[in-house]
Motif scaffolding. Structure first.
Motif, PDB file in Angstrom:
ATOM      1  N   LYS A  25      42.242  50.190  41.317  1.00  0.00           N
ATOM      2  CA  LYS A  25      41.626  51.267  40.528  1.00  0.00           C
ATOM      3  C   LYS A  25      42.280  51.367  39.159  1.00  0.00           C
ATOM      4  O   LYS A  25      41.604  51.532  38.146  1.00  0.00           O
ATOM      5  N   LEU A  26      43.612  51.256  39.128  1.00  0.00           N
ATOM      6  CA  LEU A  26      44.310  51.325  37.844  1.00  0.00           C
ATOM      7  C   LEU A  26      43.912  50.157  36.955  1.00  0.00           C
ATOM      8  O   LEU A  26      43.743  50.312  35.746  1.00  0.00           O
ATOM      9  N   THR A  27      43.770  48.974  37.548  1.00  0.00           N
ATOM     10  CA  THR A  27      43.346  47.811  36.773  1.00  0.00           C
ATOM     11  C   THR A  27      41.958  48.048  36.202  1.00  0.00           C
ATOM     12  O   THR A  27      41.698  47.745  35.036  1.00  0.00           O
ATOM     13  N   LEU A  28      41.061  48.592  37.014  1.00  0.00           N
ATOM     14  CA  LEU A  28      39.720  48.887  36.520  1.00  0.00           C
ATOM     15  C   LEU A  28      39.772  49.880  35.373  1.00  0.00           C
ATOM     16  O   LEU A  28      39.127  49.688  34.343  1.00  0.00           O
ATOM     17  N   ASP A  29      40.537  50.932  35.563  1.00  0.00           N
ATOM     18  CA  ASP A  29      40.598  51.975  34.536  1.00  0.00           C
ATOM     19  C   ASP A  29      41.291  51.479  33.271  1.00  0.00           C
ATOM     20  O   ASP A  29      40.825  51.732  32.167  1.00  0.00           O
ATOM     21  N   ASN A  30      42.409  50.807  33.424  1.00  0.00           N
ATOM     22  CA  ASN A  30      43.243  50.469  32.272  1.00  0.00           C
ATOM     23  C   ASN A  30      42.840  49.180  31.572  1.00  0.00           C
ATOM     24  O   ASN A  30      43.062  49.048  30.377  1.00  0.00           O
ATOM     25  N   GLU A  31      42.271  48.231  32.283  1.00  0.00           N
ATOM     26  CA  GLU A  31      41.990  46.946  31.660  1.00  0.00           C
ATOM     27  C   GLU A  31      40.498  46.689  31.477  1.00  0.00           C
ATOM     28  O   GLU A  31      40.037  46.441  30.369  1.00  0.00           O
ATOM     29  N   ILE A  32      39.744  46.791  32.552  1.00  0.00           N
ATOM     30  CA  ILE A  32      38.341  46.409  32.482  1.00  0.00           C
ATOM     31  C   ILE A  32      37.553  47.383  31.623  1.00  0.00           C
ATOM     32  O   ILE A  32      36.761  46.966  30.779  1.00  0.00           O
ATOM     33  N   ARG A  33      37.773  48.662  31.794  1.00  0.00           N
ATOM     34  CA  ARG A  33      37.050  49.637  30.967  1.00  0.00           C
ATOM     35  C   ARG A  33      37.379  49.458  29.491  1.00  0.00           C
ATOM     36  O   ARG A  33      36.511  49.539  28.634  1.00  0.00           O
ATOM     37  N   VAL A  34      38.639  49.211  29.200  1.00  0.00           N
ATOM     38  CA  VAL A  34      39.047  49.012  27.807  1.00  0.00           C
ATOM     39  C   VAL A  34      38.365  47.768  27.240  1.00  0.00           C
ATOM     40  O   VAL A  34      37.858  47.781  26.114  1.00  0.00           O
ATOM     41  N   ASN A  35      38.330  46.703  28.036  1.00  0.00           N
ATOM     42  CA  ASN A  35      37.697  45.476  27.561  1.00  0.00           C
ATOM     43  C   ASN A  35      36.200  45.656  27.366  1.00  0.00           C
ATOM     44  O   ASN A  35      35.627  45.144  26.399  1.00  0.00           O
ATOM     45  N   ILE A  36      35.552  46.406  28.254  1.00  0.00           N
ATOM     46  CA  ILE A  36      34.120  46.679  28.088  1.00  0.00           C
ATOM     47  C   ILE A  36      33.899  47.494  26.818  1.00  0.00           C
ATOM     48  O   ILE A  36      32.957  47.238  26.059  1.00  0.00           O
ATOM     49  N   GLN A  37      34.769  48.445  26.563  1.00  0.00           N
ATOM     50  CA  GLN A  37      34.642  49.257  25.354  1.00  0.00           C
ATOM     51  C   GLN A  37      34.808  48.380  24.114  1.00  0.00           C
ATOM     52  O   GLN A  37      34.069  48.533  23.141  1.00  0.00           O
TER      53      GLN A  37
END
Length: 117
Positions: A60-72
């Motif tokens: 969940k932290l990886t999704l929040d901290n990395e993937i969401r940022v990369n999508i943004q």
């Protein structure tokens, strides 16, 4: 039946009962060992569940901290590309408008020439 025979019969029955009791004790001891093994297995499973929960939190932290940022970042890059495309097309629009105005002026000039001649 004499008293001695009766005593021998009672002793043999008691010996059989003693053997049965020993077998029961062995069975109960085996069951206790199996129960202890089951407790150890359940304890291991609890530890594994705690580890799984920790792994899920890491995901969940990886999704929040990395993937969401990369999508943004990708979305922001897309917006920049869209803005750049519109800015690049702006001169073409102006050129087309000028071409239309020139054609209109040419038409007006022809009409004036025809009226004068």
């Amino acid at each position: 039946m004499t008293d001695g025979e009766k005593l021998d019969l009672i002793i043999s029955e008691m010996t059989g009962m003693k053997n049965d009791m020993t077998d029961m004790k062995n069975d109960i001891s085996g069951m206790k060992n199996e129960m202890a093994d089951m407790k150890n297995d359940i304890s291991g499973m609890k530890n594994e569940m705690v580890d799984m929960k920790s792994d899920i939190n890491d995901i969940k932290l990886t999704l929040d901290n990395e993937i969401r940022v990369n999508i943004q970042r990708v979305a922001e890059g897309h917006l920049d590309l869209s803005r750049n495309l519109h800015e690049a097309m702006k001169p073409n629009n102006e050129i087309e408008m000028l071409a239309i105005k020139v054609r209109m002026l040419e038409t007006d000039m022809r009409e004036l020439k025809q009226k004068i001649s």
